[in-house]
Design a protein around this motif. Structure first.
Motif, mmCIF file in Angstrom:
data_model
loop_
_atom_site.group_PDB
_atom_site.id
_atom_site.type_symbol
_atom_site.label_atom_id
_atom_site.label_comp_id
_atom_site.label_asym_id
_atom_site.label_seq_id
_atom_site.Cartn_x
_atom_site.Cartn_y
_atom_site.Cartn_z
ATOM 1 N N UNK A 1 0.845 -1.163 0.035
ATOM 2 C CA UNK A 1 0.010 0.052 -0.001
ATOM 3 C C UNK A 1 0.923 1.355 -0.090
ATOM 4 N N UNK A 2 2.072 1.271 0.705
ATOM 5 C CA UNK A 2 3.027 2.279 0.862
ATOM 6 C C UNK A 2 3.381 2.765 -0.539
ATOM 7 N N UNK A 3 3.785 1.722 -1.259
ATOM 8 C CA UNK A 3 4.232 1.912 -2.740
ATOM 9 C C UNK A 3 3.169 2.321 -3.607
ATOM 10 N N UNK A 4 1.890 1.677 -3.504
ATOM 11 C CA UNK A 4 0.713 1.787 -4.369
ATOM 12 C C UNK A 4 0.185 3.474 -4.129
ATOM 13 N N UNK A 5 0.090 4.011 -2.783
ATOM 14 C CA UNK A 5 -0.470 5.461 -2.688
ATOM 15 C C UNK A 5 0.762 6.431 -3.151
ATOM 16 N N UNK A 6 2.038 6.160 -3.093
ATOM 17 C CA UNK A 6 3.197 7.213 -3.039
ATOM 18 C C UNK A 6 2.793 8.150 -4.174
ATOM 19 N N UNK A 7 2.485 7.625 -5.183
ATOM 20 C CA UNK A 7 2.328 8.917 -6.219
ATOM 21 C C UNK A 7 1.322 9.826 -6.037
ATOM 22 N N UNK A 8 0.425 9.482 -5.199
ATOM 23 C CA UNK A 8 -0.925 10.522 -5.037
ATOM 24 C C UNK A 8 -0.334 11.491 -3.986
ATOM 25 N N UNK A 9 0.871 11.239 -3.236
ATOM 26 C CA UNK A 9 1.376 11.996 -2.199
ATOM 27 C C UNK A 9 2.344 12.956 -3.088
ATOM 28 N N UNK B 1 4.216 8.537 -11.593
ATOM 29 C CA UNK B 1 5.706 8.141 -11.693
ATOM 30 C C UNK B 1 6.161 7.252 -12.651
ATOM 31 N N UNK B 2 5.559 7.408 -13.796
ATOM 32 C CA UNK B 2 5.729 6.161 -15.015
ATOM 33 C C UNK B 2 7.261 6.629 -15.370
ATOM 34 N N UNK C 1 7.159 -1.365 -10.150
ATOM 35 C CA UNK C 1 6.878 -0.277 -9.876
ATOM 36 C C UNK C 1 5.891 0.393 -10.984
ATOM 37 N N UNK C 2 6.145 -0.167 -12.277
ATOM 38 C CA UNK C 2 5.159 0.045 -13.383
ATOM 39 C C UNK C 2 3.952 -0.592 -13.401
ATOM 40 N N UNK C 3 3.988 -1.797 -12.532
ATOM 41 C CA UNK C 3 2.689 -2.477 -12.479
ATOM 42 C C UNK C 3 1.946 -1.698 -11.288
ATOM 43 N N UNK C 4 2.541 -1.257 -10.550
ATOM 44 C CA UNK C 4 2.039 -0.323 -9.424
ATOM 45 C C UNK C 4 1.285 0.712 -10.100
ATOM 46 N N UNK C 5 1.909 1.322 -10.876
ATOM 47 C CA UNK C 5 1.479 2.844 -11.453
ATOM 48 C C UNK C 5 0.374 2.388 -12.397
ATOM 49 N N UNK C 6 0.287 1.083 -13.189
ATOM 50 C CA UNK C 6 -0.884 0.808 -13.954
ATOM 51 C C UNK C 6 -2.146 0.524 -13.082
ATOM 52 N N UNK C 7 -1.932 -0.388 -12.037
ATOM 53 C CA UNK C 7 -2.948 -0.646 -11.058
ATOM 54 C C UNK C 7 -3.512 0.699 -10.635
ATOM 55 N N UNK C 8 -2.701 1.424 -10.114
ATOM 56 C CA UNK C 8 -3.081 2.862 -9.531
ATOM 57 C C UNK C 8 -4.281 3.566 -10.851
ATOM 58 N N UNK C 9 -3.664 3.691 -11.761
ATOM 59 C CA UNK C 9 -4.047 4.287 -12.843
ATOM 60 C C UNK C 9 -5.573 3.536 -13.129
ATOM 61 N N UNK C 10 -5.596 2.332 -13.059
ATOM 62 C CA UNK C 10 -6.734 1.638 -13.237
ATOM 63 C C UNK C 10 -7.865 1.922 -12.301
#
Length: 619
Positions: free
Chosen positions: A153-161, A413-414, A522-531
């Protein structure tokens, strides 16, 4: 009294509104103290309060409005026994929360079941590594489920901060602790990411892109996104388009469906062109999703690619390069209608003189103000998608991919490079140069062989003329023989120059490729977040019933980055959003957004989660 009635009904948001002298949090603190000790004097309450600065008379008026005025005379019960249970007691208060919208989004994501899916995939990757490497021992292999989820979760929400590189967690203000229940330093998260890299978690975690979406759609859009990478080592290079130069980096090939959701991705070195790996990539998508119709840009424009897609029975929509046609007369066309902007649309095939190698591609040509835009597709596409829909289908690439990549660079953060490990391999650039020289040499040898045959034939003709005592004919044939020998000598010179070029290239050396394991995670994290952002925003727009026109970028800036307050009672959790600095128009928009959020029916820990504008009750 209305205030007391609101309290008993659990409508705390209408009780704790900002006033001219007290903020909502100040009222909340006073009310909590008074409710716990209803017979305590107002003077004592004010002495123990941390922030309110009001008079005793003001506090007495508040106590009267709340229906918890102190009875006259000395308290008959000890302070510990004075607490009342008739009114819901607030149990948590945070007067200053940042990123209120992220808290709401996190609550919604928790309800969608994404994180349990990711947890199961993480455990699967860990188990697979333990089976293949039983001698390994490092912390990740023994993490509890709670630890795995909290760190992901810390990796997932990082770009929104606004956290791009993880080191920014140590220097940038963020709300991670109140969003996931605890905070982390970058050293812990970098260690976690490094251990995910060690077990190569990305291939297993990719399944979260599919399982998170119930409907994978019928059409897939494919495009590549290149990221530059600086290194002193000699690395394979490609054209990094966003910088307009040839340099090292990485290429993310991403597949999106019609809704803009990413369903699959892969990383390739920048020197690997899309046509070289597109068939294998699409085969993976067909296996995972069942989608067999693809929309790709001009990079795969070729008759050979079209033939391969047709052999697999897949549909492919692409555009034709400008160098391959002159005007509409190059095709045998049939008028099929007009687009909404009035552009004329034709469908057809190459004219016989233009058709090569049994080219079976179908063409749709759009003529707009004298400009021609030719699209082509395979027979499978023509069967499933009407010709008139091809231009609109291709134009969806802009929103589904180009705009998606732009947004993910801004708030996902792509463009950030994670991991500096490199893999030594054979120098493919050198091998390509050798292959090119070898191809030139083979072509020259074929030409030389052809010239030798012609020289032999011409020598026979010369001998024939000599036997027959030809005059002018003999001179002509001798001249022709001399020309052929000169041409042959020129080709031989070219062959020697090519061989010298091959010798100068020398034996193949080595270059380096990036290790994409950490970057893939980390790209997977970004794609999941964008989805999830797209899904959340789409739901917001539906609940707003089209009252507001905004895009995802505006929504994130307006809603996610606002600060506010929070309090929790036994009945509900309430977030208060600050509107300071917003224009009147944006305040109205904020009210509508909040109304849509409250319609979602969000719950956390069995309690409804509600959102209000601070200082103003929601309409």
């Amino acid at each position: 009294m209305q205030f007391a009635e609101n309290i008993k009904n659990g409508d705390l948001a209408r009780v704790f509104e900002d006033g001219t002298k007290l903020t909502a949090e100040g009222k909340f603190e006073l009310w909590s103290q008074i409710h716990l000790y209803p017979n305590a004097p107002s003077r004592q309450i004010l002495e123990e309060a941390s922030q309110p600065r009001i008079t005793i008379r003001h506090l007495n008026r508040l106590r009267n409005s709340w229906g918890i005025s102190r009875t006259k005379g000395r308290p008959k019960k000890p302070m510990a026994e004075q607490s009342s249970s008739d009114v819901p007691v607030p149990i948590k208060l945070n007067a200053n929360l940042s990123f209120i919208g992220v808290h709401i989004f996190a609550c919604w994501v928790e309800m969608q079941g994404l994180f349990p899916t990711v947890l199961e995939l993480l455990k699967e990757a860990i188990l697979l590594h333990m089976v293949n490497h039983p001698q390994d021992s490092f912390p990740l292999l023994n993490h509890q489920d709670e630890t795995l989820l909290a760190r992901f979760r810390a990796l997932f929400f990082a770009p929104l901060f606004g956290v791009q590189k993880l080191i920014e967690y140590d220097v940038r203000e963020h709300a991670l602790e109140t969003v996931i229940g605890r905070s982390y330093q970058s050293s812990t998260l970098n260690q976690f990411l490094g251990q995910l890299e060690r077990i190569d978690a990305a291939p297993v975690l990719k399944n979260a892109l599919i399982s998170a979406d119930e409907n994978t759609g019928n059409i897939c859009f494919i495009d590549g996104h290149m990221i530059p990478f600086w290194s002193r080592l000699s690395m394979h290079k490609g054209k990094i388009t966003m910088l307009g130069r040839i340099m090292a980096g990485s290429q993310a090939i991403v597949a999106h469906i019609e809704t803009g959701h990413a369903v699959y991705f892969d990383y390739q070195p920048p020197d690997t062109r899309l046509p070289k790996m597109i068939i294998e990539f699409c085969a993976q998508i067909v296996t995972l999703t069942g989608i067999e119709i693809f929309v790709i840009d001009r990079e795969v424009n070729s008759e050979a690619i079209a033939r391969e897609f047709a052999e697999h029975g897949w549909g492919l929509l692409c555009m034709l390069d400008k160098s391959e046609y002159k005007d509409l007369s190059d095709w045998e066309t049939e008028y099929i209608g007009k687009l909404t902007d009035g552009a004329e649309v034709y469908q057809g095939h190459w004219k016989p003189e233009k058709k090569k190698n049994d080219d079976t591609r179908h063409f749709v040509i759009v003529v707009r103000d004298g400009r021609i835009l030719p699209y082509w597709g395979t027979p499978a596409l023509a069967k499933k998608v009407a010709y008139l829909e091809w231009p609109g289908l291709y134009s969806q690439r802009t929103e589904n991919q180009e705009n998606n990549f732009r947004r993910m660079k801004e708030h996902g953060a792509l463009d950030v490079n994670y991991g500096t490990k490199k893999i030594e391999c054979v120098d493919r650039h050198h091998q390509r140069k050798v292959d090119e020289k070898q191809e030139q040499l083979q072509k020259a040898e074929r030409k030389a062989s052809g010239k030798e045959e012609k020289i032999k034939e011409q020598e026979k003709k010369v001998e024939e003329s000599k036997e027959k005592d030809h005059g002018t004919r003999l001179d002509q044939r001798n001249n022709r023989l001399a020309v052929l020998k000169a041409e042959h000598a020129k080709i031989e010179t070219q062959k020697e120059a090519i061989k010298e070029g091959i010798e100068k290239l020398g034996p193949p050396g080595t270059r380096y490729d990036r290790d994409f394991r950490k970057q893939s995670i980390m790209t997977l994290r970004t794609l999941l977040l964008e989805n999830k952002l797209i899904e959340f925003f789409s739901l917001i727009l539906v609940l707003m019933s089209g009252d507001v026109s905004m895009n995802l970028d505006s929504f994130i800036r307006l809603f996610f980055e606002r600060s506010g307050g929070f309090y929790e009672s036994p009945l509900e959790e309430v977030y208060l959003v600050n509107t300071k600095g917003l224009s009147k128009t944006n305040i109205v928009t904020m009210h509508k957004l909040i109304g849509a959020v409250n319609k979602m029916g969000l719950y956390r820990n069995g309690k409804p989660v509600r959102l209000h504008v601070r200082g103003y009750p929601s309409p």
